[in-house]
Design an enzyme around this catalytic site. Structure first.
Site, PDB file in Angstrom:
ATOM      1  N   MET A  31       0.853  -1.187   0.000  1.00 12.73           N
ATOM      2  CA  MET A  31       0.000   0.000   0.000  1.00 12.73           C
ATOM      3  C   MET A  31       0.892   1.241   0.000  1.00 12.73           C
ATOM      4  SD  MET A  31      -3.412  -0.970   2.060  1.00 12.73           S
ATOM      5  CE  MET A  31      -2.799  -0.837   3.720  1.00 12.73           C
ATOM      6  N   GLY A  32       2.142   1.088  -0.444  1.00 13.10           N
ATOM      7  CA  GLY A  32       3.054   2.221  -0.518  1.00 13.10           C
ATOM      8  C   GLY A  32       3.642   2.562   0.835  1.00 13.10           C
ATOM      9  N   ALA A  33       4.153   3.816   0.966  1.00 10.34           N
ATOM     10  CA  ALA A  33       4.889   4.240   2.166  1.00 10.34           C
ATOM     11  C   ALA A  33       5.974   3.197   2.461  1.00 10.34           C
ATOM     12  CB  ALA A  33       3.954   4.444   3.350  1.00 10.34           C
ATOM     13  N   HIS A  35       9.250   0.968   3.114  1.00  7.46           N
ATOM     14  CA  HIS A  35      10.368   1.001   4.052  1.00  7.46           C
ATOM     15  C   HIS A  35      11.250  -0.210   3.767  1.00  7.46           C
ATOM     16  CE1 HIS A  35       8.072  -2.077   6.091  1.00  7.46           C
ATOM     17  NE2 HIS A  35       7.054  -1.239   6.230  1.00  7.46           N
ATOM     18  N   HIS A  38       9.667  -3.620   3.072  1.00 11.22           N
ATOM     19  CA  HIS A  38       9.163  -3.837   1.704  1.00 11.22           C
ATOM     20  C   HIS A  38      10.329  -4.129   0.756  1.00 11.22           C
ATOM     21  CE1 HIS A  38       5.796  -1.065   3.132  1.00 11.22           C
ATOM     22  NE2 HIS A  38       5.140  -2.125   2.714  1.00 11.22           N
ATOM     23  N   GLY A 148       5.079 -10.033   3.856  1.00 10.13           N
ATOM     24  CA  GLY A 148       5.855  -9.994   5.094  1.00 10.13           C
ATOM     25  C   GLY A 148       5.183 -10.816   6.187  1.00 10.13           C
ATOM     26  N   LYS A 150       5.299  -9.988   9.138  1.00  8.36           N
ATOM     27  CA  LYS A 150       4.826  -8.988  10.116  1.00  8.36           C
ATOM     28  C   LYS A 150       3.293  -9.061  10.236  1.00  8.36           C
ATOM     29  CE  LYS A 150       4.300  -4.557  11.756  1.00  8.36           C
ATOM     30  NZ  LYS A 150       2.997  -4.277  11.231  1.00  8.36           N
ATOM     31  N   SER A 186       7.030  -0.749   9.835  1.00 11.09           N
ATOM     32  CA  SER A 186       5.641  -0.632   9.393  1.00 11.09           C
ATOM     33  C   SER A 186       5.449   0.762   8.811  1.00 11.09           C
ATOM     34  CB  SER A 186       4.707  -0.815  10.590  1.00 11.09           C
ATOM     35  OG  SER A 186       3.430  -0.318  10.284  1.00 11.09           O
TER      36      SER A 186
HETATM   37  O1  PAF Z   1      -0.102  -5.743   3.615  1.00 11.15           O
HETATM   38  C1  PAF Z   1      -0.536  -4.830   2.885  1.00 11.15           C
HETATM   39  O2  PAF Z   1       0.135  -3.819   2.636  1.00 11.15           O
HETATM   40  C2  PAF Z   1      -1.928  -4.957   2.286  1.00 11.15           C
HETATM   41  O3  PAF Z   1      -2.797  -5.586   3.158  1.00 11.15           O
HETATM   42  C3  PAF Z   1      -1.928  -5.658   0.911  1.00 11.15           C
HETATM   43  C4  PAF Z   1      -1.469  -7.087   1.014  1.00 11.15           C
HETATM   44  C5  PAF Z   1      -1.039  -4.884  -0.056  1.00 11.15           C
HETATM   45  C6  PAF Z   1      -3.352  -5.662   0.344  1.00 11.15           C
HETATM   46  O4  PAF Z   1      -3.840  -4.383   0.184  1.00 11.15           O
END
Ligand code: PAF
Length: 279
Positions: A31-33, A35, A38, A148, A150, A186
Site C-alpha cells: 500500500m506504498g509508504a 520502508h 518492503h 511480510g 509482520k 511498518s
Molecule cells: O499488507 C498490505 O500492505 C496490504 O494488506 C496488501 C497485502 C497490499 C493488500 O492491500
C-alpha cells in the site's frame, strides 16, 4: 525511472510479453509508504523471479475506519525513488476506480483463520484484503507473491485463500524486518511522535519476555499478564490482544510441540501497532 502503470490493460500488455518469453513473474503487493521491510520483499522477489512487479494501492475496502484510510501515508514519488536502485521491472499504481469500477459486486471472504484477532476487531478488513489480493493476482498473473510475516494473520489468510481457490500463485512469507531496537518496520511508524517512537520497542521486548517465560515453563496467564503489565508500564495506552496461537490455524494454543506464534496489537500515541514472533 521505473515505469508506473495505472491501468490493468497496460499491465496486462507488459506481462503478456514476459509470459510469451517464458519468464517468471513475481509480485510484491503493497500500500506504498515503503520502508526497508518492503525492500527486502522486493529483493527476495528479484532473487526468485525473472520479472518483478511492485503494486502500490491503498485499498479502501480493507479499512474499517475512514479516518485511518484518510491518514494512511501516500508517498508515491519517494516510493518510486526507493525502488529505482532495485531495478524493479514495473510499478502498478492504479486509481480506486480502476480496481473497483462502477458496478463492482464481488467479495472474497475467508472464514476460519480470518475470524479471530484482526478479523474480529476490524470488521470487513480481511474481506477487503482477500478481495484485492485476488484481483492483484489476476491482474499481474504472478507466479509468486511475496508477503511480510509482520502481518502473520494476513499471510495465513492469503495462503488459505490461494489453496481453497486453486489460485496458480506460490505464496512466499518473508521474515519481519526490524529496527535495531526491535520495533517491527511498518508504514504506520511514521505517525509515531518522537516520544512514542522511543516507547514503541517495548512491545517487541515484552513479547520476547512472554515467549521466553512460556518456554521456561510459566503458565500462559502469568507470562502474558506480566508482559502486558510491562508494555503498559512503558507507556502503551492499550493492549488489544497479546495471545499465543497455533502458527497455522491461529487457534489459541500453548502446544510447544507445534509451531506456535505470539501475536499482539497495542496502541501507543494514538497509533495502533501489530507484531508477532515465533515462540
Ligand atoms: O499488507 C498490505 O500492505 C496490504 O494488506 C496488501 C497485502 C497490499 C493488500 O492491500
Amino acid at each position: 525511472m521505473i515505469p508506473i502503470l495505472r491501468t490493468v490493460a497496460d499491465l496486462r500488455a507488459i506481462v503478456r510479453g514476459w509470459k510469451a518469453q517464458g519468464q517468471t513473474v513475481g509480485v510484491v503487493p503493497t500500500m506504498g509508504a515503503l520502508h526497508d521491510g518492503h525492500l527486502s520483499l522486493v529483493q527476495a522477489a528479484k532473487a526468485g523471479c525473472d520479472r518483478v512487479i511492485v503494486t502500490i494501492f491503498v485499498n479502501p475496502k480493507q479499512f474499517n475506519n475512514p479516518s485511518d484510510l484518510a491518514k494512511y501515508p501516500r508517498t508515491e514519488e519517494a516510493d518510486a525513488a526507493l525502488l529505482a536502485p532495485l531495478q524493479v521491472d514495473t510499478v502498478f499504481s492504479p486509481n480506486p476506480d480502476e480496481v473497483y469500477p462502477k458496478g463492482f459486486a464481488t467479495t472474497v471472504s475467508v472464514a476460519g483463520v480470518a475470524a479471530p484477532l484482526e478479523g474480529s476487531l476490524r470488521q470487513g478488513h480481511f474481506d477487503g484484503v482477500a478481495t484485492v489480493v485476488t484481483k492483484l493476482f489476476g491482474m499481474t498473473r504472478a507466479d509468486r507473491a511475496y508477503f511480510g510475516q509482520k502481518d502473520w494473520q494476513q499471510l495465513q489468510v492469503v495462503r488459505r485463500m490461494v489453496a481453497d481457490l486453486n489460485l496458480p500463485v506460490e505464496i512466499i512469507g518473508c521474515e519481519t524486518f526490524r529496527e535495531t531496537d526491535g520495533l517491527a518496520m511498518s508504514s504506520r511508524n511514521v505517525r509515531l511522535t518522537a516520544s512514542a517512537r522511543q516507547i514503541a520497542p517495548a512491545l517487541h521486548a515484552g513479547m520476547r519476555a512472554a515467549s521466553a517465560a512460556l518456554r521456561a515453563g510459566a503458565p500462559q496467564e502469568v507470562a502474558l499478564t506480566q508482559a502486558e503489565a510491562t508494555i503498559r508500564a512503558a507507556g502503551f495506552e492499550d493492549v488489544e490482544y497479546l495471545t499465543f496461537r497455533d502458527a497455522d490455524t491461529l487457534d489459541t494454543s500453548t502446544d510447544l510441540s507445534r509451531p506456535l506464534r505470539l501475536l499482539a496489537a497495542a496502541w501507543i500515541g494514538g497509533v495502533r501497532l501489530i507484531d508477532n514472533i515465533a515462540v
